[in-house]
Design a protein around this motif. Structure first.
Motif, mmCIF file in Angstrom:
data_model
loop_
_atom_site.group_PDB
_atom_site.id
_atom_site.type_symbol
_atom_site.label_atom_id
_atom_site.label_comp_id
_atom_site.label_asym_id
_atom_site.label_seq_id
_atom_site.Cartn_x
_atom_site.Cartn_y
_atom_site.Cartn_z
ATOM 1 N N ALA A 39 48.006 46.255 41.254
ATOM 2 C CA ALA A 39 47.589 44.745 41.971
ATOM 3 C C ALA A 39 46.000 43.965 43.035
ATOM 4 C CB ALA A 39 48.517 43.968 41.295
ATOM 5 N N ALA A 40 45.242 43.587 42.725
ATOM 6 C CA ALA A 40 44.817 42.787 43.592
ATOM 7 C C ALA A 40 44.409 40.850 43.582
ATOM 8 C CB ALA A 40 43.987 43.505 43.686
ATOM 9 N N SER A 41 44.079 40.450 45.240
ATOM 10 C CA SER A 41 43.884 39.355 44.269
ATOM 11 C C SER A 41 42.733 39.135 45.803
ATOM 12 C CB SER A 41 45.193 38.222 44.881
ATOM 13 O OG SER A 41 45.119 38.475 46.542
ATOM 14 N N ILE A 42 41.790 38.233 45.147
ATOM 15 C CA ILE A 42 40.381 37.734 45.794
ATOM 16 C C ILE A 42 40.784 36.810 45.909
ATOM 17 C CG2 ILE A 42 37.649 37.841 46.050
ATOM 18 C CD1 ILE A 42 38.135 40.203 44.055
ATOM 19 N N GLU A 43 40.237 36.405 47.365
ATOM 20 C CA GLU A 43 40.466 34.429 47.355
ATOM 21 C C GLU A 43 39.216 34.401 47.985
ATOM 22 O OE1 GLU A 43 44.487 32.742 48.571
ATOM 23 O OE2 GLU A 43 44.731 34.471 49.386
ATOM 24 N N ASP A 69 43.161 36.959 40.340
ATOM 25 C CA ASP A 69 43.729 38.266 40.166
ATOM 26 C C ASP A 69 43.125 38.870 39.299
ATOM 27 O OD1 ASP A 69 47.322 38.223 40.098
ATOM 28 O OD2 ASP A 69 46.078 39.144 38.015
ATOM 29 N N LEU A 70 43.593 40.662 40.213
ATOM 30 C CA LEU A 70 42.679 41.462 39.683
ATOM 31 C C LEU A 70 44.448 42.926 38.679
ATOM 32 C CD1 LEU A 70 41.267 40.421 41.691
ATOM 33 C CD2 LEU A 70 39.121 42.273 40.671
ATOM 34 N N SER A 119 43.378 41.348 49.071
ATOM 35 C CA SER A 119 44.259 42.287 49.179
ATOM 36 C C SER A 119 44.605 42.872 47.708
ATOM 37 C CB SER A 119 45.671 41.196 49.767
ATOM 38 O OG SER A 119 45.890 40.052 48.618
ATOM 39 N N GLY A 120 45.636 43.676 48.370
ATOM 40 C CA GLY A 120 46.416 44.724 46.965
ATOM 41 C C GLY A 120 47.611 45.682 47.151
ATOM 42 N N ILE A 121 48.241 46.081 45.953
ATOM 43 C CA ILE A 121 48.332 47.219 46.139
ATOM 44 C C ILE A 121 48.429 48.396 45.259
ATOM 45 C CG2 ILE A 121 50.573 45.710 46.649
ATOM 46 C CD1 ILE A 121 52.320 45.471 44.144
#
Length: 368
Positions: free
Chosen positions: A168-172, A239-240, A276-278
């Motif tokens: 899972a990842a997020s890009i702001e 959200d990815l 950020s992400g895991i």
């Protein structure tokens, strides 16, 4: 007696949730509880959380780690925004402490070292890496996590030897242009229209459909009280999700290509980009086999289900990715959980925590 103490821990944590990296009182509570039970816990130096060693860590002995996460979510509950344990971390902590109480004084500890880790900040995906920086992972052979599972993944009374989470990842980021008068749309690029194009282009990303993945805009803030202003600025978030780490890298690459194209086409700046992400799970077969045997020993063959594949994420998997030789996996515990993880009124069968404790205890006994 152990069940009563587990209940005590659960009820305290459930009534006193703390957000990620703010688990000061939670850390103190667990520390005091373990001290009172005759253990020697150690608080982490640079972060919240703690660990506690039991058994024999002499060279040549097998070292097994057991991890509980201790932070809560921030969400609205009955109209009030607050910290809330709707992901089961209060239960995870109770089960791990129950395991400690059950294994205490066992002869197995003469030839095995067990490190119990109470990790902060799982919900924001940074806790595992922070714990790794504390230098407490390197000497472990096995590492086991545990997580409650919703009804659609595991029936109450059943358990899975691993949870295969996706990445899972997020890009702001910020679309940075200039505002313009509503009567003069030719003088700027409308950030809302720019954002709409980004959304449309995200939907055109096509990668291997055999590996589950998704990408979508989940935050978009633009405009204000004056409706005669064409906004040039917007705050955005994406959200990815991807089932493998390789698929996630490809997905991120495509998203960043889109953002570069948007910058050039509209002559706007994409600023303040934060990623950020895991990672996706990379469970070790030896750990899966260990947990499977332990489930069968405790619940029986008929109650051991296949590994659970889910698009959800957990930062536990940073441990096995960062340390490829570490034999790690997560126990998935069926417990009648409904209506779902992260629901503000999530409930589960509290008696299922005994199953989780017994399986973790048995895993320690089964490790060679």
């Amino acid at each position: 007696m152990i069940e009563e103490k587990m209940k005590q821990v659960f009820e305290h944590m459930h009534a006193n949730p703390e957000l990620s990296n703010e688990e000061v009182e939670t850390t103190d509570y667990i520390y005091r509880f373990l001290k009172d039970e005759g253990f020697n816990p150690v608080k982490f130096k640079n972060i919240t959380g703690l660990y506690c060693d039991v058994g024999n860590f002499d060279e040549g002995n097998t070292v097994i780690g057991v991890r509980a996460d201790i932070d809560a979510l921030y969400q609205e509950v009955d109209g009030v925004k607050q910290a809330n344990h709707s992901c089961g971390h209060d239960a995870h902590t109770s089960m791990v402490i129950g395991t400690m109480l059950k294994i205490k004084g066992h002869e197995k500890l003469q030839s095995t070292g067990v490190r119990f880790i109470f990790q902060p900040a799982e919900e924001v995906g940074t806790g595992a890496l922070s714990v790794a920086e504390e230098g407490v992972i390197e000497n472990m052979d096995y590492f086991i996590g545990v997580h409650l599972r919703p009804e659609e993944e595991a029936d109450n009374g059943f358990a899975a030897p691993s949870i295969e989470h996706g990445a899972a990842a997020s890009i702001e980021f910020r679309i940075a242009g200039d505002d313009a008068h509503g009567a003069r749309p030719h003088l700027n690029h409308n950030a809302i229209e720019v954002g709409t194009d980004i959304v449309n282009m995200l939907s055109k990303i096509h990668i291997n459909p055999v590996v589950p993945s998704s990408v979508k805009m989940t935050k978009f803030i633009a405009g204000g009280k004056s409706l005669n202003i064409i906004p040039g600025i917007a705050e955005c978030g994406i959200d990815l999700r991807a089932q493998t780490n390789e698929q996630m890298e490809l997905l991120k690459e495509r998203v960043f290509e889109i953002l570069k194209y948007i910058e050039k086409f509209y002559d706007v700046k994409i600023e303040d980009v934060h990623h950020s992400g895991i990672v996706a799970s990379e469970s070790h077969q030896d750990a899966i086999d260990l947990i499977r045997k332990s489930i069968v020993d405790v619940l029986g063959e008929e109650k051991c289900i296949d590994p659970i594949v889910t698009s959800g994420g957990d930062d536990f998997h940073f441990y096995t990715v960062k340390y490829p030789g570490l034999k790690g996996a997560m126990l998935g515990l069926g417990c009648g959980l409904k209506p779902g993880l992260h629901h503000p009124h999530m409930t589960f069968d509290h008696s299922a925590m005994i199953n989780g404790t017994d399986i973790l205890y048995q895993a320690i006994l089964n490790v060679e």
